[in-house]
Design a protein around this motif. Structure first.
Motif, mmCIF file in Angstrom:
data_model
loop_
_atom_site.group_PDB
_atom_site.id
_atom_site.type_symbol
_atom_site.label_atom_id
_atom_site.label_comp_id
_atom_site.label_asym_id
_atom_site.label_seq_id
_atom_site.Cartn_x
_atom_site.Cartn_y
_atom_site.Cartn_z
ATOM 1 N N TYR A 185 -3.748 0.315 11.906
ATOM 2 C CA TYR A 185 -2.352 0.525 11.523
ATOM 3 C C TYR A 185 -2.188 1.808 10.720
ATOM 4 O O TYR A 185 -1.183 2.505 10.861
ATOM 5 C CB TYR A 185 -1.806 -0.672 10.740
ATOM 6 N N ALA A 186 -3.150 2.129 9.885
ATOM 7 C CA ALA A 186 -3.079 3.342 9.072
ATOM 8 C C ALA A 186 -2.971 4.574 9.967
ATOM 9 O O ALA A 186 -2.169 5.474 9.703
ATOM 10 C CB ALA A 186 -4.291 3.447 8.152
ATOM 11 N N VAL A 187 -3.770 4.611 11.022
ATOM 12 C CA VAL A 187 -3.724 5.743 11.955
ATOM 13 C C VAL A 187 -2.339 5.851 12.579
ATOM 14 O O VAL A 187 -1.755 6.941 12.654
ATOM 15 C CB VAL A 187 -4.817 5.592 13.044
ATOM 16 N N LYS A 188 -1.776 4.721 13.001
ATOM 17 C CA LYS A 188 -0.442 4.723 13.621
ATOM 18 C C LYS A 188 0.632 5.135 12.620
ATOM 19 O O LYS A 188 1.504 5.952 12.932
ATOM 20 C CB LYS A 188 -0.123 3.335 14.184
ATOM 21 N N ILE A 189 0.583 4.568 11.422
ATOM 22 C CA ILE A 189 1.590 4.864 10.398
ATOM 23 C C ILE A 189 1.555 6.333 10.022
ATOM 24 O O ILE A 189 2.599 6.996 9.962
ATOM 25 C CB ILE A 189 1.379 3.968 9.159
ATOM 26 N N LEU A 190 0.370 6.863 9.768
ATOM 27 C CA LEU A 190 0.252 8.274 9.380
ATOM 28 C C LEU A 190 0.665 9.201 10.514
ATOM 29 O O LEU A 190 1.290 10.236 10.281
ATOM 30 C CB LEU A 190 -1.169 8.572 8.900
ATOM 31 N N SER A 191 0.369 8.813 11.739
ATOM 32 C CA SER A 191 0.777 9.603 12.895
ATOM 33 C C SER A 191 2.298 9.635 13.008
ATOM 34 O O SER A 191 2.893 10.694 13.276
ATOM 35 C CB SER A 191 0.155 9.027 14.167
ATOM 36 N N LEU A 192 2.942 8.504 12.805
ATOM 37 C CA LEU A 192 4.407 8.453 12.845
ATOM 38 C C LEU A 192 5.034 9.272 11.724
ATOM 39 O O LEU A 192 6.059 9.932 11.921
ATOM 40 C CB LEU A 192 4.900 7.005 12.772
ATOM 41 N N CYS A 193 4.414 9.264 10.558
ATOM 42 C CA CYS A 193 4.909 10.081 9.442
ATOM 43 C C CYS A 193 4.846 11.560 9.804
ATOM 44 O O CYS A 193 5.806 12.312 9.574
ATOM 45 C CB CYS A 193 4.099 9.810 8.181
ATOM 46 N N GLU A 194 3.725 11.983 10.369
ATOM 47 C CA GLU A 194 3.568 13.379 10.768
ATOM 48 C C GLU A 194 4.560 13.746 11.871
ATOM 49 O O GLU A 194 5.173 14.815 11.837
ATOM 50 C CB GLU A 194 2.133 13.634 11.233
ATOM 51 N N GLU A 195 4.734 12.852 12.843
ATOM 52 C CA GLU A 195 5.662 13.103 13.945
ATOM 53 C C GLU A 195 7.103 13.209 13.439
ATOM 54 O O GLU A 195 7.852 14.093 13.862
ATOM 55 C CB GLU A 195 5.553 11.976 14.974
ATOM 56 N N SER A 196 7.493 12.338 12.536
ATOM 57 C CA SER A 196 8.863 12.387 12.006
ATOM 58 C C SER A 196 9.082 13.680 11.222
ATOM 59 O O SER A 196 10.142 14.302 11.327
ATOM 60 C CB SER A 196 9.166 11.161 11.149
ATOM 61 N N TYR A 197 8.086 14.107 10.470
ATOM 62 C CA TYR A 197 8.189 15.361 9.720
ATOM 63 C C TYR A 197 8.369 16.541 10.675
ATOM 64 O O TYR A 197 9.231 17.395 10.481
ATOM 65 C CB TYR A 197 6.953 15.551 8.840
ATOM 66 N N ARG A 198 7.533 16.587 11.726
ATOM 67 C CA ARG A 198 7.635 17.676 12.702
ATOM 68 C C ARG A 198 9.003 17.670 13.401
ATOM 69 O O ARG A 198 9.603 18.725 13.624
ATOM 70 C CB ARG A 198 6.523 17.580 13.745
ATOM 71 N N SER A 199 9.512 16.495 13.723
ATOM 72 C CA SER A 199 10.811 16.389 14.391
ATOM 73 C C SER A 199 11.932 16.915 13.509
ATOM 74 O O SER A 199 12.833 17.618 13.980
ATOM 75 C CB SER A 199 11.103 14.935 14.772
ATOM 76 N N ILE A 200 11.876 16.603 12.236
ATOM 77 C CA ILE A 200 12.894 17.092 11.308
ATOM 78 C C ILE A 200 12.806 18.610 11.185
ATOM 79 O O ILE A 200 13.818 19.309 11.193
ATOM 80 C CB ILE A 200 12.768 16.400 9.937
ATOM 81 N N LYS A 201 11.587 19.138 11.081
ATOM 82 C CA LYS A 201 11.410 20.589 10.997
ATOM 83 C C LYS A 201 11.881 21.269 12.277
ATOM 84 O O LYS A 201 12.500 22.340 12.234
ATOM 85 C CB LYS A 201 9.948 20.959 10.697
ATOM 86 N N PHE B 297 0.830 -1.196 0.000
ATOM 87 C CA PHE B 297 0.000 0.000 0.000
ATOM 88 C C PHE B 297 0.864 1.245 0.000
ATOM 89 O O PHE B 297 2.048 1.206 0.304
ATOM 90 C CB PHE B 297 -0.947 0.028 1.202
ATOM 91 N N THR B 298 0.220 2.360 -0.339
ATOM 92 C CA THR B 298 0.895 3.663 -0.328
ATOM 93 C C THR B 298 0.335 4.509 0.817
ATOM 94 O O THR B 298 -0.744 4.212 1.351
ATOM 95 C CB THR B 298 0.675 4.410 -1.654
ATOM 96 N N LEU B 299 1.062 5.558 1.150
ATOM 97 C CA LEU B 299 0.556 6.474 2.180
ATOM 98 C C LEU B 299 -0.740 7.130 1.729
ATOM 99 O O LEU B 299 -1.643 7.352 2.544
ATOM 100 C CB LEU B 299 1.606 7.533 2.520
ATOM 101 N N ASP B 300 -0.848 7.430 0.439
ATOM 102 C CA ASP B 300 -2.099 8.015 -0.070
ATOM 103 C C ASP B 300 -3.273 7.061 0.137
ATOM 104 O O ASP B 300 -4.371 7.488 0.515
ATOM 105 C CB ASP B 300 -1.975 8.383 -1.545
ATOM 106 N N GLN B 301 -3.065 5.785 -0.095
ATOM 107 C CA GLN B 301 -4.142 4.817 0.118
ATOM 108 C C GLN B 301 -4.520 4.761 1.594
ATOM 109 O O GLN B 301 -5.702 4.658 1.932
ATOM 110 C CB GLN B 301 -3.726 3.440 -0.387
ATOM 111 N N LEU B 302 -3.536 4.850 2.479
ATOM 112 C CA LEU B 302 -3.836 4.850 3.915
ATOM 113 C C LEU B 302 -4.587 6.116 4.313
ATOM 114 O O LEU B 302 -5.497 6.063 5.138
ATOM 115 C CB LEU B 302 -2.552 4.709 4.735
ATOM 116 N N ARG B 303 -4.218 7.256 3.715
ATOM 117 C CA ARG B 303 -4.949 8.508 3.986
ATOM 118 C C ARG B 303 -6.405 8.388 3.538
ATOM 119 O O ARG B 303 -7.325 8.849 4.218
ATOM 120 C CB ARG B 303 -4.284 9.673 3.267
#
Length: 108
Positions: A72-88, A6-12
């Motif tokens: 799992y989609a909720v967890k995966i997308l949350s981790l993606c958002e968290e990693s993005y915020r951490s990098i910023k 799957f892709t992140l878009d599909q999970l969204r």
């Protein structure tokens, strides 16, 4: 490493359908067409070789596999958002490490 089916878009899209309880409302909330939402879910189901929604109701109702993937989609997308915020945060020096050295010798 196993191929990811799957892709992140599909999970969204899956997450939006679950939140909105409707393919049509999910499409509207994502600013995409309803056929595009259906197409992505069909591709996702084909990749996973399992149904994610019961098709006999008007309301978007998840199968057991759909419920599992949704969690799992909720967890995966949350981790993606968290990693993005951490990098910023790191880029703007809001977070990270700072090493300070000191000497006991008095300077002039």
């Amino acid at each position: 490493m196993a191929d990811i089916a799957f892709t992140l878009d599909q999970l969204r899209i899956l997450k939006a359908i679950v939140q909105e309880k409707s393919f049509k409302k999910a499409a509207e909330s994502l600013y995409i067409s309803q056929p595009a939402v259906s197409f992505q879910i069909q591709n996702l189901e084909r990749s996973l070789n399992t149904a994610l929604f019961y098709r006999h109701t008007r309301k978007a109702q998840l199968t057991e596999a759909g419920k599992l993937l949704s969690e799992y989609a909720v967890k995966i997308l949350s981790l993606c958002e968290e990693s993005y915020r951490s990098i910023k945060d790191l880029e703007s020096l809001k977070f990270g490490s700072l090493t300070i050295g000191a000497s006991q010798t008095i300077g002039t």
